[in-house]
Design an enzyme around this catalytic site. Sequence first.
Site, short mmCIF file in Angstrom:
data_model
loop_
_atom_site.label_atom_id
_atom_site.label_comp_id
_atom_site.label_asym_id
_atom_site.label_seq_id
_atom_site.Cartn_x
_atom_site.Cartn_y
_atom_site.Cartn_z
N THR A 148 0.83 -1.19 0.00
CA THR A 148 0.00 0.00 0.00
C THR A 148 0.88 1.25 0.00
OG1 THR A 148 -1.81 -1.07 1.20
CG2 THR A 148 -1.68 1.34 1.36
N THR A 194 -9.36 52.55 -4.61
CA THR A 194 -8.36 51.94 -3.73
C THR A 194 -8.86 52.13 -2.30
OG1 THR A 194 -7.10 54.02 -3.64
CG2 THR A 194 -6.42 52.39 -5.28
N SER A 325 -35.11 36.12 -2.38
CA SER A 325 -35.69 36.27 -1.05
C SER A 325 -37.06 35.64 -0.97
CB SER A 325 -35.79 37.76 -0.70
OG SER A 325 -36.47 37.94 0.53
#
Length: 487
Positions: A148, A194, A325
Site C-alpha cells: 500500500t 483603492t 428572497s
Amino acid sequence: MHHPRPDTPTRTETDSLGTVDVPADAYWGIHTMRALENFPISKRPISVYPELVVALAQVKQAAARANRELGAITAQKSAWIDEACQRIIDGEFHDEFVVGVIQGGAGTSTNMNANEVIANVALEIAGRPKGDYAFLHPIDDVNRSQSTNDTYPTALKLAMAASLTTMLTELDLLRISFGKKGREFNDVLKVGRTQLQDAVPMTLGQEFHSFATTLGEDIARLRETIKLLSEVNLGATAIGTGITADPGYAVLVVRHLSDITGQRLETAPDLIEATSDTGVFMTFSSALKRSAIKLSKICNDLRLLSSGPQAGLGEINLPPKQAGSSIMPGKVNPVIPEAVSQVAYAVAGADVTVVMAAEAGQLQLNAFEPVIAHSLMQSITWMRQACWTLRVNCVDGITANEDRLAQMVASSVGVITALIPFIGYTEAATLAKLALKTGRPVADLVVETGLMTREAVEKQLSPSRLSGLHPVTQAIPIIDLKAEPSE
C-alpha cells in the site's frame, strides 16, 4: 450499510482475523468488508473520485506487466489481471470501490478494495467464481511486488495530475471568458477605487482584463506542480527498501506505468525518503489554495461592482439566476459568486488539513494520506465545478451599466490627478476640495482659475488618456535644482 441482509446470498471469505460473510455478487471481499464496518464515517466511497479508481487500476496493470516480464507471476494470470484493470480504467466496476474516503491504515483499505475487485473481475474473466482465491489471489497475485505504501501514493499522484488537468481546462475557459468581457468593455470608462475610496479613472475593460491575467498566472503555477507529481516511489514496497520485489522491478514498473498513463514518470532517487515524504502534497495544496483565494477575491469584486441595484455601486449587472428572497419581492442575489467563494473557503480549510496531516507523519510512513487524498481530490473537483458555473452562469452574461459609469466619472474629483503635471499638486488639492464642496465639475474650476485652457483640459481628461489606454499624459516638468535654495 453493506452488511448482507439475511435473505441475501453470501460467500464466506477468510483472513488472519477470521471469517466474514460477503455478499455473493460483490466484487470486493473480506478486507473491504472490514473497512466498511470500521470506517462508517464519511458516507462517501472512494468512487466519488473516479480519477483515483482509474489510477489504482493503472498502477495494478503496470505491476502485472512488470511481474510478468520478471516471471513473478504467470503470463496467463498477468493477462487476466491486465484485462480486469483495463475494464476498470475504461469505467467499469467503479461502484465496487466502496470503502470510505476517510479511513485508518494509511490507505490499506483502499489498496485492498482495489486488489479484491481486480482479482474477482479477473476470476470472472477466467471463468471462475468470485472468491476463488486459490486460483488467483488478491494479494499474492494482484498485489505482487507491491505494498500500500508505494501503490497508494503513486495512484494518488496520478489521480491528482489527471484531475488537475481537467480543472485547468475549466480555469482556462474562465480566463478566456474574462478576457472576452475585457474586450467588450474596452471603451467603458469608470472610476477606479483603492481602499474602497474613489481613486483615478480606468476602463471596465481593464478591470476585467486584469481578472483574466491573474487567472492565467495561477494556471501557470498549477501546471508546474504536475511535474512534481511525476516522481513516484513505486517499487519501494513497505518502507523504501524494495523488500519482496525483484531488484529490477522498480525501474520496470515505472516504465510500464509511464506507457499506460502517457505521463513521463520517474522513480524517486531515495525511496526511503520518498515513502515517508508528503511535501509534494503540501506544495500542490498551497498552489490550489492560492488559485482559490484569488478567484474568491474576483468574486468579491463582482459582488461589489453589481451591488444595488439602486443603493449600491451598480456598475455591472450579473445575470439573474434565481429569486433572492422569500420575503422581499423582486430581490436577486449574486448567488454564483457566493457559491464560488464558499468553495474557496473549503479549499483553504483543506490546505490546513493537508499541512497538519503531512506534519503528523512519523518515521518511515505517513499514516494520514487518506485525508490528504480526500482533501485534495475534493478541492480539485469543487474548483473545477466552481470555475464552470462562474463562467456559464455568471461571467458570460455580465453587462455594464454604461450610463451610470459615465455619470460617476463625470462627477469624479479623482480626474484632477491627471492634471497634476500641468497645475501642480497643491493647486489640484485645493480645487479638488472646492469641487467636492460645491459639486461643480473639476474641469470648469480649472478653466475658471486660468490654470489651463478649456481645450487643454478636455484633451487631458479624454477617456483614452484618463484610463492610460493612450500613452501617459506627458512628462512632468523637470525641476530646476539651481533655482532651489540648498538645504
